[in-house]
Every structure is written in structure tokens, then in C-alpha cells.
Write a protein that holds these residues in place. Structure first.
Motif, PDB file in Angstrom:
ATOM      1  N   ALA A   1      -6.872  53.632  22.566  1.00  0.00           N
ATOM      2  CA  ALA A   1      -7.664  53.711  21.336  1.00  0.00           C
ATOM      3  C   ALA A   1      -6.967  54.594  20.298  1.00  0.00           C
ATOM      4  CB  ALA A   1      -9.050  54.264  21.643  1.00  0.00           C
ATOM      5  N   ILE A   2      -6.425  55.722  20.737  1.00  0.00           N
ATOM      6  CA  ILE A   2      -5.707  56.608  19.810  1.00  0.00           C
ATOM      7  C   ILE A   2      -4.438  55.928  19.324  1.00  0.00           C
ATOM      8  CG2 ILE A   2      -4.459  58.791  19.624  1.00  0.00           C
ATOM      9  CD1 ILE A   2      -6.468  59.990  21.562  1.00  0.00           C
TER      10      ILE A   2
ATOM     11  N   GLN B   1      -1.532  53.248  14.846  1.00  0.00           N
ATOM     12  CA  GLN B   1      -0.814  52.062  14.375  1.00  0.00           C
ATOM     13  C   GLN B   1      -1.504  51.447  13.170  1.00  0.00           C
ATOM     14  OE1 GLN B   1      -0.600  49.600  17.850  1.00  0.00           O
ATOM     15  NE2 GLN B   1       1.245  50.610  18.624  1.00  0.00           N
ATOM     16  N   ASN B   2      -2.834  51.398  13.184  1.00  0.00           N
ATOM     17  CA  ASN B   2      -3.565  50.840  12.043  1.00  0.00           C
ATOM     18  C   ASN B   2      -3.389  51.701  10.795  1.00  0.00           C
ATOM     19  OD1 ASN B   2      -4.507  48.678  13.502  1.00  0.00           O
ATOM     20  ND2 ASN B   2      -6.430  49.662  14.033  1.00  0.00           N
TER      21      ASN B   2
ATOM     22  N   TYR C   1      -9.098  62.683  15.262  1.00  0.00           N
ATOM     23  CA  TYR C   1      -9.104  61.572  14.303  1.00  0.00           C
ATOM     24  C   TYR C   1      -9.073  62.086  12.866  1.00  0.00           C
ATOM     25  CZ  TYR C   1      -9.973  58.386  18.135  1.00  0.00           C
ATOM     26  OH  TYR C   1      -9.847  57.654  19.286  1.00  0.00           O
ATOM     27  N   ALA C   2      -9.717  63.211  12.600  1.00  0.00           N
ATOM     28  CA  ALA C   2      -9.656  63.813  11.261  1.00  0.00           C
ATOM     29  C   ALA C   2      -8.245  64.317  10.972  1.00  0.00           C
ATOM     30  CB  ALA C   2     -10.660  64.947  11.151  1.00  0.00           C
TER      31      ALA C   2
END
Length: 118
Positions: A15-16, A21-22, A76-77
Motif C-alpha cells: 500500500a505504501i 508510485q501514484n 502519508y502526510a
């Protein structure tokens, strides 16, 4: 573009990896001359209450290596902040490459108009 994602004191989950990549697709849309990138994700355990999530990237483009890092409470931040800073750096580098707005010395008004007036 070669992409390497590594983690210090954490496991890089799929997921990370997909999230990074996105986010990097936005960079490659703006500037397609990226050779390779190396992303390092880390958790700094200073104390139990004060955990820092750190993300850094080394992006090799033609002629330069761009290094950006960010720190946040959430991983994620930290990745979002990293990609925003990287996007600004890449756009700055791209405008530096494409900046052809300078006039040639022989076409400057002082030399051209003075010679034509005489």
C-alpha cells in the motif's frame, strides 16, 4: 524511470509502495527526463510520545540530482509534503532549463538603435 523504495525501521508495504508510485506520477507528468529515484522512508523513535515519520528522495534528472526531505507525525502526510516540495523543485529546474527569454547582445536597444541612428 527506475524507482527504489526502502524503509528504515519499518516494512514497506504494498500500500505504501503504491501510494508513493501514484504520487511520483505527478512529477513525471511535469518533467519526463527523470533517470531514477530513490525514496527512503524512516521512523525516528525519539521517545514513545514523540515519533517522527521521515521521507526523503533523491531524484536524478539529466544534469542534476534533486534531494528533498520532509518530516511529519504521519507517514502519508510526510509523503504528501515530500511530493509537494519535489514538485516545486522540479518545476523550478524545468523553468531554468527552458528560460530563453534573454535578449542577445547584438539585439539590445543600446547598441542596435545607436548604430542605426548614426
Amino acid at each position: 524511470m527506475n524507482l527504489t523504495i526502502s524503509g528504515h525501521h519499518l516494512d514497506v508495504t504494498p500500500a505504501i509502495r503504491e501510494y508513493v508510485q501514484n504520487k511520483l506520477e505527478r512529477i513525471t507528468r511535469h518533467f519526463d527526463q527523470v533517470i531514477d529515484s530513490h525514496v527512503i522512508l524512516a521512523i525516528d523513535n525519539l521517545t514513545e510520545k514523540d515519533k517522527r515519520q521521515k521521507a526523503e528522495i533523491n531524484l536524478r534528472v539529466s544534469g542534476k540530482t534533486v534531494h528533498v526531505e520532509s518530516v511529519a507525525q504521519d507517514l502519508y502526510a510526510a509523503i504528501d509534503l515530500l511530493m509537494d516540495r519535489l514538485d516545486r523543485q522540479v518545476m523550478k529546474y524545468k523553468t531554468m532549463l527552458k528560460d530563453h527569454s534573454r535578449e542577445a547582445l547584438k539585439r539590445l536597444p543600446e547598441g542596435g538603435e545607436a548604430a542605426a541612428a548614426i
